[in-house]
Design a protein around this motif. Structure first.
Motif, PDB file in Angstrom:
ATOM      1  N   GLY A 164      32.141  27.582   3.655  1.00  0.00           N
ATOM      2  CA  GLY A 164      31.217  26.627   3.054  1.00  0.00           C
ATOM      3  C   GLY A 164      31.789  25.244   2.850  1.00  0.00           C
ATOM      4  N   GLY A 165      32.700  24.824   3.715  1.00  0.00           N
ATOM      5  CA  GLY A 165      33.241  23.474   3.606  1.00  0.00           C
ATOM      6  C   GLY A 165      32.215  22.430   3.993  1.00  0.00           C
ATOM      7  N   SER A 166      32.407  21.234   3.480  1.00  0.00           N
ATOM      8  CA  SER A 166      31.500  20.150   3.835  1.00  0.00           C
ATOM      9  C   SER A 166      31.742  19.672   5.259  1.00  0.00           C
ATOM     10  CB  SER A 166      31.674  18.973   2.865  1.00  0.00           C
ATOM     11  OG  SER A 166      32.989  18.443   2.959  1.00  0.00           O
ATOM     12  N   GLU A 167      32.952  19.904   5.752  1.00  0.00           N
ATOM     13  CA  GLU A 167      33.337  19.504   7.100  1.00  0.00           C
ATOM     14  C   GLU A 167      34.555  20.323   7.515  1.00  0.00           C
ATOM     15  OE1 GLU A 167      35.129  15.549   9.395  1.00  0.00           O
ATOM     16  OE2 GLU A 167      34.219  15.354   7.391  1.00  0.00           O
ATOM     17  N   THR A 168      34.668  20.622   8.802  1.00  0.00           N
ATOM     18  CA  THR A 168      35.857  21.315   9.308  1.00  0.00           C
ATOM     19  C   THR A 168      36.499  20.463  10.391  1.00  0.00           C
ATOM     20  OG1 THR A 168      34.501  22.573  10.877  1.00  0.00           O
ATOM     21  CG2 THR A 168      35.023  23.628   8.762  1.00  0.00           C
ATOM     22  N   GLN A 169      37.820  20.394  10.364  1.00  0.00           N
ATOM     23  CA  GLN A 169      38.564  19.631  11.353  1.00  0.00           C
ATOM     24  C   GLN A 169      39.642  20.518  11.966  1.00  0.00           C
ATOM     25  OE1 GLN A 169      39.979  15.814  10.005  1.00  0.00           O
ATOM     26  NE2 GLN A 169      38.105  15.379   8.836  1.00  0.00           N
ATOM     27  N   TYR A 170      39.929  20.280  13.246  1.00  0.00           N
ATOM     28  CA  TYR A 170      40.866  21.116  13.974  1.00  0.00           C
ATOM     29  C   TYR A 170      42.028  20.271  14.493  1.00  0.00           C
ATOM     30  CZ  TYR A 170      36.522  23.742  13.913  1.00  0.00           C
ATOM     31  OH  TYR A 170      35.357  24.354  13.517  1.00  0.00           O
ATOM     32  N   PHE A 171      43.226  20.844  14.464  1.00  0.00           N
ATOM     33  CA  PHE A 171      44.439  20.106  14.813  1.00  0.00           C
ATOM     34  C   PHE A 171      45.255  20.895  15.826  1.00  0.00           C
ATOM     35  CE2 PHE A 171      42.966  18.922  10.660  1.00  0.00           C
ATOM     36  CZ  PHE A 171      43.079  17.535  10.641  1.00  0.00           C
ATOM     37  N   ASP A 172      45.939  20.171  16.707  1.00  0.00           N
ATOM     38  CA  ASP A 172      46.671  20.801  17.805  1.00  0.00           C
ATOM     39  C   ASP A 172      48.041  21.348  17.390  1.00  0.00           C
ATOM     40  OD1 ASP A 172      44.640  20.344  19.617  1.00  0.00           O
ATOM     41  OD2 ASP A 172      45.451  18.412  20.262  1.00  0.00           O
ATOM     42  N   SER A 173      48.519  20.964  16.229  1.00  0.00           N
ATOM     43  CA  SER A 173      49.827  21.428  15.781  1.00  0.00           C
ATOM     44  C   SER A 173      49.836  21.588  14.271  1.00  0.00           C
ATOM     45  CB  SER A 173      50.931  20.441  16.186  1.00  0.00           C
ATOM     46  OG  SER A 173      50.824  19.242  15.440  1.00  0.00           O
ATOM     47  N   GLN A 174      50.784  22.403  13.800  1.00  0.00           N
ATOM     48  CA  GLN A 174      50.916  22.569  12.366  1.00  0.00           C
ATOM     49  C   GLN A 174      51.401  21.275  11.714  1.00  0.00           C
ATOM     50  OE1 GLN A 174      52.197  26.229   9.956  1.00  0.00           O
ATOM     51  NE2 GLN A 174      54.102  25.118  10.247  1.00  0.00           N
TER      52      GLN A 174
END
Length: 266
Positions: A164-174
């Motif tokens: 239920g996040g307002s937005e999700t973001q994805y990243f290529d590395s930790q």
């Protein structure tokens, strides 16, 4: 099957294949005859920090699993050698008698138990919840309405989509994921807890923190793997593990690499 049936590989193992002799737990065999020579146990590992790896400076076996096994070996009076191979070839290497036991944060799963035996559980490991240092988030329920992040190629992408996040973001590395939490780009991130905890031990960052205590959504139980027929060795390792768990050293090893009481097993 547990989503961690094949352990998430966030760090790339060193491309080494060979046997590295370690003497840190060798017993004194000066007066021993050939029949009484100290037993040598060869462990298989992908040389993956913080689980089981050869320290580049000292040349000694290190890591959570590595140091636990060294403690067991010292209690049993064994020498230890290390066979290094890729994670996905650990079980074939064991079955080909290139090693006696897999010591590399391997999740105990039903599928794997059809091929090999596992010791008693060594510790628990799952995802961690990373937030800014001043965050009031205490669990997954608290992240509803926040901006969430995870690393591409991991099971955590599916997890954050359910929270239920307002937005999700994805990243290529930790590293990029940690930076995003640090600079306020996202409010919370989910990633492998042991790898994240170890990175914070290596490079402390007062701007971020791992939520603790935290009950993992994807918990995994770690054990060492042996061939089915090696029941005597299995019993010896389990006995040494029980002795280790009865001492402060068990928790101290976990804490050295950023884990803690949340990761203990009986």
């Amino acid at each position: 099957m547990n989503p961690f049936a094949k352990r998430l590989k966030v760090l790339v193992p060193m491309a080494l294949i060979g046997v590295l002799a370690l003497t840190s737990c060798a017993a004194d065999t000066t007066d021993a005859g050939a029949d009484d020579a100290t037993r040598t146990i060869t462990i298989a590992t992908s040389n993956d920090a913080p689980f089981s790896f050869t320290d580049a400076t000292t040349g000694e076996l290190s890591g959570i699993d590595g140091e636990m096994f060294l403690a067991i070996a010292e209690q049993q009076g064994w020498n230890v050698e290390v066979f290094v191979t890729d994670f996905n070839t650990l079980i074939p290497a064991l079955m080909a008698d290139k090693a006696d036991v897999i010591v590399d944060a391997m999740y105990i799963t039903d599928a794997r138990k059809e091929q090999i035996n596992f010791t008693d559980p060594w510790y628990m490991q799952g995802e961690g919840l990373l937030v800014p240092a001043d965050s009031t988030v205490k669990n997954r329920d608290d992240v509803a309405g926040l901006v969430l992040g995870a690393q591409t190629g991991t099971v955590f992408l599916d997890l954050i989509d359910t929270l239920g996040g307002s937005e999700t973001q994805y990243f290529d590395s930790q590293a990029a994921l940690i930076t995003a939490v640090e600079n306020g780009q996202i409010d919370a991130a989910f990633t492998d807890s042991a790898v994240l905890a170890y990175s914070l031990v290596q490079k402390p960052n007062p701007k971020i923190k791992l939520v603790s205590p935290y009950e993992a959504y994807f918990p995994g139980t770690i054990g060492a793997g042996l061939r089915m027929e090696d029941t005597e060795l299995l019993a010896d390792i389990n006995a040494g593990l029980a002795d280790l768990k009865a001492t402060p050293q068990y928790l101290e090893i976990l804490q050295k690499y950023g884990l803690g009481e949340d990761n203990l097993t009986e």
